[in-house]
Enzyme design. Structure first.
Site, PDB file in Angstrom:
ATOM      1  N   ALA A  81      53.394  71.962  10.617  1.00  0.00           N
ATOM      2  CA  ALA A  81      55.338  71.900   9.828  1.00  0.00           C
ATOM      3  C   ALA A  81      54.527  70.876   8.306  1.00  0.00           C
ATOM      4  O   ALA A  81      54.300  71.271   8.645  1.00  0.00           O
ATOM      5  CB  ALA A  81      55.434  70.837  10.664  1.00  0.00           C
ATOM      6  N   HIS A 258      48.273  71.189  21.605  1.00  0.00           N
ATOM      7  CA  HIS A 258      49.414  70.468  20.134  1.00  0.00           C
ATOM      8  C   HIS A 258      48.504  69.725  19.589  1.00  0.00           C
ATOM      9  O   HIS A 258      48.758  68.834  19.094  1.00  0.00           O
ATOM     10  CB  HIS A 258      50.642  70.624  21.290  1.00  0.00           C
ATOM     11  CG  HIS A 258      51.524  70.561  20.263  1.00  0.00           C
ATOM     12  ND1 HIS A 258      52.428  71.411  20.236  1.00  0.00           N
ATOM     13  CD2 HIS A 258      51.918  70.022  18.476  1.00  0.00           C
ATOM     14  CE1 HIS A 258      53.683  71.505  19.205  1.00  0.00           C
ATOM     15  NE2 HIS A 258      53.270  70.618  18.748  1.00  0.00           N
ATOM     16  N   GLY A 290      42.581  72.305  18.963  1.00  0.00           N
ATOM     17  CA  GLY A 290      42.443  70.994  19.220  1.00  0.00           C
ATOM     18  C   GLY A 290      40.975  69.863  19.514  1.00  0.00           C
ATOM     19  O   GLY A 290      39.888  70.444  19.981  1.00  0.00           O
ATOM     20  N   ARG A 313      44.582  69.044  12.201  1.00  0.00           N
ATOM     21  CA  ARG A 313      44.389  67.968  11.619  1.00  0.00           C
ATOM     22  C   ARG A 313      43.691  68.142   9.825  1.00  0.00           C
ATOM     23  O   ARG A 313      43.899  68.363   8.667  1.00  0.00           O
ATOM     24  CB  ARG A 313      44.237  66.815  11.731  1.00  0.00           C
ATOM     25  CG  ARG A 313      45.763  66.172  12.795  1.00  0.00           C
ATOM     26  CD  ARG A 313      44.911  65.327  13.112  1.00  0.00           C
ATOM     27  NE  ARG A 313      45.662  65.132  14.061  1.00  0.00           N
ATOM     28  CZ  ARG A 313      46.997  65.307  16.200  1.00  0.00           C
ATOM     29  NH1 ARG A 313      45.369  66.489  16.416  1.00  0.00           N
ATOM     30  NH2 ARG A 313      47.106  65.219  16.454  1.00  0.00           N
TER      31      ARG A 313
HETATM   32  C1  FNR Z   1      50.727  70.366  14.632  1.00  0.00           C
HETATM   33  N1  FNR Z   1      50.828  71.510  15.623  1.00  0.00           N
HETATM   34  C2  FNR Z   1      51.865  72.291  15.584  1.00  0.00           C
HETATM   35  N2  FNR Z   1      52.033  73.385  16.436  1.00  0.00           N
HETATM   36  C3  FNR Z   1      53.008  74.138  16.099  1.00  0.00           C
HETATM   37  O1  FNR Z   1      52.920  75.140  17.417  1.00  0.00           O
HETATM   38  N3  FNR Z   1      54.346  74.324  15.587  1.00  0.00           N
HETATM   39  C4  FNR Z   1      53.944  72.885  14.399  1.00  0.00           C
HETATM   40  O2  FNR Z   1      54.816  72.949  13.921  1.00  0.00           O
HETATM   41  C5  FNR Z   1      53.160  72.021  15.035  1.00  0.00           C
HETATM   42  N4  FNR Z   1      53.186  71.057  13.996  1.00  0.00           N
HETATM   43  C6  FNR Z   1      52.066  70.092  13.671  1.00  0.00           C
HETATM   44  C7  FNR Z   1      52.032  69.603  13.006  1.00  0.00           C
HETATM   45  C8  FNR Z   1      50.740  68.247  12.119  1.00  0.00           C
HETATM   46  C9  FNR Z   1      50.838  67.213  11.241  1.00  0.00           C
HETATM   47  C10 FNR Z   1      50.035  68.593  13.018  1.00  0.00           C
HETATM   48  C11 FNR Z   1      48.708  67.364  13.235  1.00  0.00           C
HETATM   49  C12 FNR Z   1      49.989  69.432  14.848  1.00  0.00           C
HETATM   50  C13 FNR Z   1      50.046  71.605  16.571  1.00  0.00           C
HETATM   51  C14 FNR Z   1      48.786  72.018  15.779  1.00  0.00           C
HETATM   52  O3  FNR Z   1      49.153  73.654  16.209  1.00  0.00           O
HETATM   53  C15 FNR Z   1      47.788  72.640  16.640  1.00  0.00           C
HETATM   54  O4  FNR Z   1      48.099  72.526  17.836  1.00  0.00           O
HETATM   55  C16 FNR Z   1      46.720  71.334  16.307  1.00  0.00           C
HETATM   56  O5  FNR Z   1      46.779  70.064  15.448  1.00  0.00           O
HETATM   57  C17 FNR Z   1      45.062  71.241  16.822  1.00  0.00           C
HETATM   58  O6  FNR Z   1      44.291  69.752  17.136  1.00  0.00           O
HETATM   59  P1  FNR Z   1      43.446  69.291  15.936  1.00  0.00           P
HETATM   60  O7  FNR Z   1      42.582  70.208  15.530  1.00  0.00           O
HETATM   61  O8  FNR Z   1      44.515  68.809  15.638  1.00  0.00           O
HETATM   62  O9  FNR Z   1      42.778  68.414  16.221  1.00  0.00           O
END
Ligand code: FNR
Length: 366
Positions: A81, A258, A290, A313
Site C-alpha cells: 500500500a 504477508h 517474505g 520492504r
Molecule cells: C505489505 N504487504 C501487502 N500485501 C498485500 O497483499 N496488500 C497490501 O496492501 C500490502 N501492503 C503492504 C505494505 C507494507 C508497508 C509492507 C511491508 C507489506 C505484504 C507484501 O505484499 C509482502 O507479502 C511482504 O512485504 C513480503 O515480505 P518482505 O519482502 O517485506 O519481507
C-alpha cells in the site's frame, strides 16, 4: 544513494535514517511478537548450497516467462500500500524501476497513484492486488479498470480477513497522513485509514469496516466470471489450500505470510514453499515472498520450487532513499548477486536449479 550500499542491508540503514519513525515502523513492523517476521529471514540460513564444478558458466541467464509475460529476472515487487508514504512520486517511480530492471510489479489495491498512471509509467508487466471488499461493486470497478489499463493478472490476498495486530502501529496510533490517499478507491471506502484512533490503528479500523471476512472458496467463481485475467492467490501456506486452489481453477499461487504482518506464529514462507510446490501440478507457477534480501536467498527459493520471488520492504527502502533510481538499485543488486550465485554454483540456467542444489546447513556442534 549512500556510498557503500553494496547490499540491501546498506540501503535499509539509509532508509531508516531518512524516514519518520512511525512510517518506518509501519513498513518494517510485523504482527504480535514478530516471530514470523524474524523467522522469514532466519530460515534462509537453514540451507547450504551444493556447488557443481567444471560447468561452463560464461552465460548465466535468469530470464523466464511468467503467466505469459517475459521477465529478465525471476523477481518482482510485492504489492504494498501507499508508496507515496516514502516518496512523492510513489508507484509510478516503482513501476519505471521495475520495468527497467526487467522485473514484475504487483501494484496494491491501496496504491497511492491511479492504475492508469502506473500503467502509463510501466515498461514491464503489471499485476493488480485485491482485497475482498464488502462493496463488491468497488471490486468490479477496479477489475474493469485494471483490464482496460493493461494489467495482466489479479492477485487476490487471502490472508487478511482482518488486519494482524501490529503492535508498533497500535502504539504509534498510526494513521495514513491525509496527503497520501488510496486514489483508486472512493473516499467513502477510505475515510477510516486516515483516522488516528485512541490506542488503535487507522489501517486496522479501516479493514474492519471494509474487508469482507466471509470470503470463502465458493466466492472465487464470482470473481472469475468478471474477468479474463489470470487469478493468483496470495497468502497460501499449506498443501491443503494449494490443492483447493487448483480445484477452484486458480492460475498461480504466491506463498506468503504477508511479510509477517498477519498471523504471528505462521509458518515462515520458505518453510511452507516445498509442500505447496509438491501439492500442485508442475506447470502451475508458485511464487514466494517474505524475507528475500540477497541473490542467494532468491536462488534458495528457486531451488525449492519457486518460479519467481517477490520483494516487499526492500523496494520501499530503495524508493525512500533515491526514488526510482533507488528501487532500480535494489533490483539490480539482487540481479547481480543472483548472477554470481548461479555462476559459482555451477548452475547457469534456472532449469538447472533444483533441490539437489541444496543441503541442510550443518547444526552448530555442542
Ligand atoms: C505489505 N504487504 C501487502 N500485501 C498485500 O497483499 N496488500 C497490501 O496492501 C500490502 N501492503 C503492504 C505494505 C507494507 C508497508 C509492507 C511491508 C507489506 C505484504 C507484501 O505484499 C509482502 O507479502 C511482504 O512485504 C513480503 O515480505 P518482505 O519482502 O517485506 O519481507
Amino acid at each position: 544513494m549512500p556510498v557503500g550500499a553494496l547490499t540491501l542491508a546498506g540501503i535499509e540503514h539509509a532508509a531508516r535514517d531518512r524516514l519518520p519513525p512511525e512510517i518506518w515502523d509501519f513498513i518494517e513492523g510485523g504482527s504480535g511478537a514478530e516471530r514470523t517476521l524474524t523467522a522469514n529471514r532466519e530460515v534462509f540460513g537453514h540451507y547450504a548450497l551444493r556447488p557443481r564444478t567444471l560447468v561452463d558458466v560464461s552465460a548465466c541467464d535468469p530470464a523466464l516467462t511468467l503467466l505469459g509475460a517475459p521477465l529478465r529476472i525471476p523477481l518482482g515487487i510485492a504489492p504494498m500500500a501507499y508508496h507515496r508514504l516514502v516518496d512523492p512520486e510513489g508507484e509510478t517511480a516503482t513501476a519505471r524501476a521495475a520495468g527497467a530492471a526487467g522485473a514484475l510489479l504487483v501494484a496494491g489495491m491501496f496504491a497511492s497513484r491511479t492504475l492508469e498512471e502506473i500503467a502509463a509509467a510501466a515498461t514491464g508487466p503489471l499485476w493488480l492486488q485485491l482485497y475482498w471488499l464488502r462493496r463488491r461493486d468497488a471490486l468490479t470497478a477496479l477489475v474493469e479498470r485494471a483490464e482496460a489499463a493493461g494489467f495482466r493478472a489479479l492477485v487476490l490476498t487471502v490472508d487478511a480477513p482482518r488486519i494482524g495486530r501490529r503492535l508498533r502501529d497500535l502504539r504509534n496510533g498510526f494513521a495514513v497522513p491525509p496527503t497520501v490517499r488510496a486514489v483508486n478507491l472512493d473516499e467513502t471506502l477510505m475515510s477510516a485509514s486516515h483516522r488516528a484512533t485512541d490506542g488503535g490503528s487507522g489501517i486496522a479500523e479501516h479493514a474492519r469496516e471494509q474487508f469482507d471476512p466471509t470470503l470463502s472458496w465458493s466466492d472465487l467463481a464470482w470473481l472469475r466470471e468478471r474477468t479474463r485475467l489470470p487469478l493468483v492467490l496470495k497468502g497460501v501456506l499449506t498443501a491443503e489450500d494449494a490443492r483447493l486452489a487448483v480445484e477452484h481453477g486458480v492460475d498461480a499461487l504466491l506463498v506468503s505470510n504477508h511479510g509477517g504482518r498477519q498471523l504471528d506464529g505462521a509458518l515462515p514462507a520458505l518453510t511452507a514453499l516445498p509442500e505447496v510446490v509438491d501439492a500442485v501440478p508442475a506447470e502451475l507457477p508458485v511464487l514466494l515472498d517474505g524475507g528475500v534480501r540477497t541473490g542467494t536467498d532468491v536462488a534458495v527459493a528457486l531451488a525449492l520450487g519457486a518460479r519467481a520471488v517477490l520483494i516487499g520492504r526492500p523496494a520501499l527502502w530503495g524508493l525512500a532513499v533515491d526514488g526510482e533510481a533507488g528501487v532500480h538499485r535494489v533490483l539490480r543488486l539482487l540481479h547481480e548477486e543472483l548472477d554470481h550465485t548461479l555462476a559459482l554454483l555451477g548452475r547457469p540456467r534456472l532449469v538447472d536449479l533444483g533441490r539437489d542444489a541444496l543441503a541442510r546447513w550443518p547444526r552448530p556442534v555442542g
